[in-house]
Design an enzyme around this catalytic site. Structure first.
Site, mmCIF file in Angstrom:
data_model
loop_
_atom_site.group_PDB
_atom_site.id
_atom_site.type_symbol
_atom_site.label_atom_id
_atom_site.label_comp_id
_atom_site.label_asym_id
_atom_site.label_seq_id
_atom_site.Cartn_x
_atom_site.Cartn_y
_atom_site.Cartn_z
ATOM 1 N N ARG A 154 0.806 -1.217 0.000
ATOM 2 C CA ARG A 154 0.000 0.000 0.000
ATOM 3 C C ARG A 154 0.844 1.275 0.000
ATOM 4 N NH1 ARG A 154 -3.759 -1.916 3.901
ATOM 5 N NH2 ARG A 154 -2.524 -3.767 3.673
ATOM 6 N N THR A 155 1.973 1.261 0.709
ATOM 7 C CA THR A 155 2.747 2.494 0.758
ATOM 8 C C THR A 155 3.316 2.842 -0.614
ATOM 9 O OG1 THR A 155 3.334 2.017 3.050
ATOM 10 C CG2 THR A 155 4.629 3.687 1.941
ATOM 11 N N HIS A 197 7.906 6.097 10.327
ATOM 12 C CA HIS A 197 7.102 6.047 9.107
ATOM 13 C C HIS A 197 6.225 7.300 9.112
ATOM 14 C CE1 HIS A 197 5.036 4.682 5.707
ATOM 15 N NE2 HIS A 197 4.584 3.521 6.094
ATOM 16 N N LYS A 226 22.210 -7.556 -6.167
ATOM 17 C CA LYS A 226 23.561 -8.022 -6.481
ATOM 18 C C LYS A 226 24.581 -7.437 -5.504
ATOM 19 C CE LYS A 226 22.386 -8.081 -11.365
ATOM 20 N NZ LYS A 226 22.512 -7.280 -12.594
ATOM 21 N N ARG A 268 12.056 3.226 1.352
ATOM 22 C CA ARG A 268 11.653 2.254 2.371
ATOM 23 C C ARG A 268 12.836 1.321 2.541
ATOM 24 N NH1 ARG A 268 6.997 -1.080 3.984
ATOM 25 N NH2 ARG A 268 6.063 0.962 4.280
#
Lengths: 194, 338
Positions: free
Chosen positions: B55-56, B135, B83, B105
């Site tokens: 959702r974010t 957040h 990687k 995030r």
């Protein structure tokens, strides 16, 4: 241009400062007469109130739009929808200052599609606000026609824009500033120049 | 001048109210036929996601697109990040691509802070959740949802409102950001959790704490249930509570507990929910629940944040400009036309 006081809380100050703040060019009765005439001109031009929508440009244009709507319904006995249109995000100087607070956009329930929209603002100056209002309207609908009503036209247009209904033509120099105060917002009805 | 949003503590009361009022105006956009505003035309926003999120990320993407920004999505899976590329090299790449803002995030607490302050790039950094730390946009959308339900006057904050935040506080970045922001807005926050799920140092937070959910519920105007973060518990070996059954008996919100709430009290959850654990399905789907509305509000709030950070020539929120950002910024009459 120093913007007029924007804080509602400063009503008392504004009233007290009214006299030293410049020469009064329109007082409360002049404003009332001008709005009455504009209301009649809109009705005459549009041949009645059907299909009209008044959109005021915040902050003071919204109050003017509501007053004109009230006068029209007084004369014709029919309600004319009045709303507001914020132009902040469509302004061409958006990137030149910090992002500004948005103001309310309230489109009347019937929308603007196929209506005649009368934009209402207090002062017509460079014409850039009206250009941004036309762009904003583009994202909301397609009016049949758009007209412009202003309380004061002070000249100095920078774009090919003109008003259809004018309360007072006020020739000014660029160093002068015109302030419109309205009872709903500033506690007093007057237009001053300094 | 701050151009980042890293912590809910970066926002003054004036900033927070400006975000809420801006979000309120932007929310009406969802009802219009053309859901698009031109404010960020030509700006590039990168969604940099090192941790899974539905959702974010979608919410930020929708917000940026509705403001006409160009959006580049960058997730750890399927990129050079998997990687072993370092955060620094990723930042330099984004800088070279000309990103105006990076929405990040990360599983590590503090990663957005490093990205913003290490001098690797000139972009604005917006924290979309870092580890168990913060957040801030979730806190803003929660506060916006409360404000819409509990405050009639747009000039007011959430003064005197009582908010209970219940559950896995320890692993919750949402709880920390909410506690900070709600305190700024004048609300009284009570954290309710078993002792094992309260974070170390919670006594220095601007909140009350309680172990007893039933005592807190009748006084609350808002009850926010948090997800029990099993994945983080497993990482640290578990043992935070004996059984799921015992947890939901003592700290879960069911219809019996919901009956103790005042009539106007709303129930919130930042999602994703564990139905049957911290919240029962009938509560989550009840009339008090504003959980779906939180998602809708998330887009409006993120639009407001992006607009205020990136819309002008400098940020309208964060730090010194706080007071100036609210009042004189309202354009009026000929001043606006000049």
């Amino acid at each position: 241009m120093p913007a007029p006081e924007t804080q509602v809380g400063s009503t008392a100050d504004t009233t007290a400062d009214a006299a030293p703040d410049g020469r009064v060019v329109l007082d409360a009765r002049d404003i009332a007469r001008a709005l009455t005439r504009i209301s009649h001109e809109i009705l005459e031009r549009h041949k009645g109130p059907e299909g009209l929508v008044l959109l005021g440009i915040p902050t003071r244009g919204v109050h003017l739009a509501r007053r004109i709507a009230a006068k029209i319904s007084q004369v014709e006995g029919a309600e004319v929808p009045a709303g507001s249109l914020d132009t902040t995000m469509y302004r061409d100087d958006l990137r030149m200052k910090p992002a500004r607070a948005l103001l309310p956009t309230e489109i009347p329930p019937g929308g603007i599609d196929d209506r005649t929209v009368v934009l209402v603002d207090d002062v017509l100056f460079s014409g850039r606000t009206i250009r941004s209002a036309l762009d904003a309207m583009n994202d909301i609908g397609r009016p049949r026609a758009v007209r412009l009503a202003v309380l004061v036209d002070r000249g100095h247009r920078e774009l090919p824009i003109r008003a259809d209904f004018v309360g007072k033509n006020l020739p000014t120099s660029l160093v002068e500033s015109v302030s419109v105060r309205l009872a709903e917002f500033d506690g007093v009805d007057e237009v001053t120049i300094k | 001048m701050k151009k980042h949003l890293l912590s809910a503590a970066d926002l003054t009361r004036g900033d927070a109210l400006l975000v809420l009022r801006t979000a309120e105006e932007l929310r009406s956009l969802a009802d219009r036929p053309i859901k698009k505003l031109p404010a960020l035309r030509g700006r590039t926003i990168v969604n940099l996601f090192f941790e899974d999120s539905t959702r974010t990320r979608i919410s930020f993407e929708a917000a940026a697109k509705r403001l006409s920004a160009d959006v580049i999505n960058f997730s750890a899976k399927g990129s050079s990040l998997s990687k072993g590329e370092s955060l620094k090299d990723t930042a330099l790449t984004l800088e070279a691509m000309g990103a105006d803002a990076v929405v990040v995030r990360h599983w590590a607490s503090g990663a957005p802070h490093l990205l913003a302050n290490a001098g690797w790039s000139r972009s604005s950094v917006i924290n979309a959740g870092d580890g168990t730390h913060e957040h801030p946009t979730q806190a803003l959308l929660d506060a916006f949802t409360m404000w819409r339900h509990l405050t009639a006057d747009p000039g007011q904050g959430l003064d005197g409102r009582r908010v209970a935040i219940v559950g896995d506080i320890l692993h919750s970045r949402v709880a920390r950001s909410n506690a900070l922001l709600l305190n700024t807005l004048g609300a009284e926050v009570t954290l309710v959790a078993p002792p094992t799920l309260l974070p170390y140092g919670v006594e220095s937070w601007p909140v009350e704490t309680s172990y007893d959910l039933d005592a807190v519920l009748p006084k609350s105007d808002v009850v926010m249930m948090l997800r029990v973060q099993k994945e983080r518990m497993n990482l640290s070996g578990g043992g935070f509570f004996p059984t799921v059954r015992e947890y939901s008996r003592r700290y879960g919100l069911d219809s019996r507990r919901m009956a103790q709430l005042q009539d106007h009290t709303i129930v919130m959850h930042p999602g994703p929910m564990n139905r049957g654990m911290e919240i029962t399905a009938d509560v989550a789907d009840s009339k008090r629940s504003v959980i779906v509305e939180q998602v809708t509000n998330g887009v409006a709030v993120r639009m407001a944040v992006l607009y205020l950070l990136l819309g002008g020539n400098e940020s309208a929120i964060g730090g010194a400009r706080a007071e100036a950002g609210t009042e004189p910024s309202i354009p009026t009459t000929d001043g606006a036309d000049a």
